[in-house]
Design a protein around this motif. Structure first.
Motif, PDB file in Angstrom:
ATOM      1  N   ARG A  11       0.558  -1.595  -0.259  1.00 38.30           N
ATOM      2  CA  ARG A  11       0.063   0.636  -0.342  1.00 38.30           C
ATOM      3  C   ARG A  11       0.835   1.069   0.277  1.00 38.30           C
ATOM      4  O   ARG A  11       2.335   1.380   0.098  1.00 38.30           O
ATOM      5  N   SER A  12       0.610   2.168  -0.074  1.00 40.58           N
ATOM      6  CA  SER A  12       0.580   3.544  -0.425  1.00 40.58           C
ATOM      7  C   SER A  12       0.745   3.906   1.532  1.00 40.58           C
ATOM      8  O   SER A  12       0.243   4.160   2.032  1.00 40.58           O
ATOM      9  N   GLY A  13       2.270   5.002   1.992  1.00 43.26           N
ATOM     10  CA  GLY A  13       2.453   5.172   2.916  1.00 43.26           C
ATOM     11  C   GLY A  13       0.812   6.102   3.343  1.00 43.26           C
ATOM     12  O   GLY A  13       0.918   6.444   4.778  1.00 43.26           O
ATOM     13  N   ALA A  14       0.629   6.688   2.661  1.00 46.11           N
ATOM     14  CA  ALA A  14      -0.181   7.447   2.539  1.00 46.11           C
ATOM     15  C   ALA A  14      -1.405   7.537   3.100  1.00 46.11           C
ATOM     16  O   ALA A  14      -2.873   8.059   3.166  1.00 46.11           O
TER      17      ALA A  14
ATOM     18  N   ARG B  19      -1.399   7.128   8.893  1.00 52.30           N
ATOM     19  CA  ARG B  19      -0.562   6.807   8.594  1.00 52.30           C
ATOM     20  C   ARG B  19       0.073   5.942   8.993  1.00 52.30           C
ATOM     21  O   ARG B  19       1.039   6.291  10.139  1.00 52.30           O
ATOM     22  N   PRO B  20       0.760   4.664   8.490  1.00 55.15           N
ATOM     23  CA  PRO B  20       1.959   4.312   8.997  1.00 55.15           C
ATOM     24  C   PRO B  20       3.207   5.249   9.201  1.00 55.15           C
ATOM     25  O   PRO B  20       3.989   4.264   9.869  1.00 55.15           O
ATOM     26  N   ASP B  21       3.091   6.000   8.466  1.00 51.55           N
ATOM     27  CA  ASP B  21       4.478   6.531   9.109  1.00 51.55           C
ATOM     28  C   ASP B  21       4.008   8.243   9.384  1.00 51.55           C
ATOM     29  O   ASP B  21       4.793   8.946   9.804  1.00 51.55           O
ATOM     30  N   ASP B  22       3.277   8.458  10.633  1.00 49.39           N
ATOM     31  CA  ASP B  22       2.678   8.687  11.729  1.00 49.39           C
ATOM     32  C   ASP B  22       3.961   9.209  12.564  1.00 49.39           C
ATOM     33  O   ASP B  22       3.809   7.650  13.384  1.00 49.39           O
ATOM     34  N   ALA B  23       4.750  10.076  13.336  1.00 49.45           N
ATOM     35  CA  ALA B  23       5.472  10.066  14.000  1.00 49.45           C
ATOM     36  C   ALA B  23       4.886   9.665  15.546  1.00 49.45           C
ATOM     37  O   ALA B  23       6.204   9.265  16.101  1.00 49.45           O
ATOM     38  N   GLY B  24       3.853   9.509  15.408  1.00 50.10           N
ATOM     39  CA  GLY B  24       3.231   9.461  16.896  1.00 50.10           C
ATOM     40  C   GLY B  24       2.738   7.318  17.038  1.00 50.10           C
ATOM     41  O   GLY B  24       3.337   7.352  17.447  1.00 50.10           O
TER      42      GLY B  24
END
Lengths: 275, 275
Positions: A11-14, B19-24
């Motif tokens: 999937r996309s990270g977004a 999102r999976p890349d959220d710093a939280g």
């Protein structure tokens, strides 16, 4: 960013992935690993999977079996064929009553990492606020787990950067050198390699690989209590970690220090085939 | 669980938000508040919004203005008209380069909370691993911010529960009583109310309210260093927090202790109109 799920989907990270009630998002309850991929090959993957499982056990939950993680890893690797990248394996405790939330991300290796390997890092010594031995006696402090509760490490790095430095070496209340927020401290004296004992710090995977390779190459190695004076007196000081591999410390508290040129020896050791 | 966004939309808790890349989600980089709502009225909402903003500042990011939070709060309150519930306000740092991820959740008040207010809690004293004064001298330890990096607090609570206790009182390496993982420690001696100084612990909103009300009612109050012996000698020991309000401590390290009946006086103080 590419995100791989453990069923092999990409999937996309977004795209949102975590529920708002996920314990990872609400309370930093989860574990992670970062892994360097070079030419399509992840470094030390079995060791990272073992540490991920150990960290989860310390948080009293169980992640998926390694075979499931490998689905996610290969899904991400497929998006960077033969390439260099950083893998991050994340497993939160999940929402209450639900299974852990697990995913793998793939991102390009940051330019900063490549630069710091070559040019080194200016380091600030920061008080960790506690002694490693005291933390080791209080297992709920989780200092030997790699958890998502990383805000203190990030705050220390921001503090260092606000002072013009690149990185931090934490010193315990007992005056002992501990670790960097995202790396292990390694000292070189002639052909001896020294790193702090594991009290209250994370057991580094890359430093263990480095120690074995150094022993194979005839170096002496030791886990030994180090003080800031020991850092000053060393032939070389290095931050060792999974993605940056080896970053020479070029100054400590704004005092320049020598030995950066020995980083090449350590990198060669890391890449030497096991005897 | 009902989730309110800051534009006033309401969603289900089961719908992915982060999102999976959220710093939280990746590093526990974010802040939160929990707020008790009684009869549709949130307690101490301005104070919680102020502490949320202060915590974010300590993590070097800025959340939205209070007016935006109020949209989210009112969206959630609309789903529980006139009811009792727990609000949680969460603000992560967000993904790199993106604004903070902010949301409000609404959940029923857990039965356990209601039970502990009446029946009290069995408490274990646990070593915090550091002294409060040492943490206060190392601001990157973030002990005065309410961050999402809460894994240590949760691990301490799990440890206590595995030993048959309900909750924890942390004791510093200097022997001083600090705080509970999610509450402030309050000691009652006759008509005097004592709580530990703020070194290395969170500034509790409900305890401040309690101190003001006690002063209005003619009590003496003090921020004072307390030892475990002081807890044993007190007329009553209480855990004070935003959702549980006042929970009497009925035993410490398995030794029963008196004074639980005075919880009612403290609850009355909390509900007294300001003079």
């Amino acid at each position: 960013m590419v995100v791989g799920l453990l069923d092999g989907r990409v999937r996309s990270g977004a795209e949102p992935l975590l529920r708002p009630d996920d314990a990872g998002a609400m309370r930093g309850e989860g574990v992670f690993e970062t892994i360097l991929v070079q030419g399509g090959q992840p470094r030390d993957l079995p060791e990272h999977l073992a540490r991920l499982a150990k960290s989860a056990t310390m948080l009293d939950f169980q992640g998926p079996p390694d075979a499931d993680w490998l689905h996610g890893v290969h899904a991400v690797l497929g998006a960077f064929p033969g390439g260099d990248l950083v893998l991050r394996l994340v497993s939160t405790r999940g929402p209450a009553g639900a299974p852990p939330t697990c995913y793998v991300t793939g991102t390009p290796v940051p330019d900063e990492v490549l630069r710091q390997r070559v040019q080194g890092v200016a380091v600030l010594l920061l008080d960790r606020g506690f002694a490693g031995s005291d933390a080791a006696a209080a297992p709920w402090m989780l200092t030997s787990a790699k958890t998502l509760s990383y805000a203190v490490n990030m705050a220390a790095l921001r503090h260092a950067r606000s002072m013009g430095a690149d990185d931090v070496i934490f010193v315990g209340r007992d005056g002992a050198v501990m670790e960097a927020p995202t790396a292990t401290v390694v000292v070189v004296r002639d052909r001896t390699l020294v790193t702090p004992p594991l009290d209250g710090i994370l057991d580094g995977i890359t430093v263990v690989r480095l120690i074995r390779a150094a022993q194979d190459a005839g170096w002496a190695t030791a886990y030994e209590r180090l003080t800031p004076d020991d850092l000053s007196a060393a032939d070389g000081v290095f931050l060792v970690s999974s993605v940056r591999l080896v970053a020479p410390v070029t100054s400590i508290d704004e005092v320049p220090r020598p030995g950066a040129e020995r980083a090449g020896e350590l990198l060669d050791l890391l890449d030497a085939p096991p005897r």
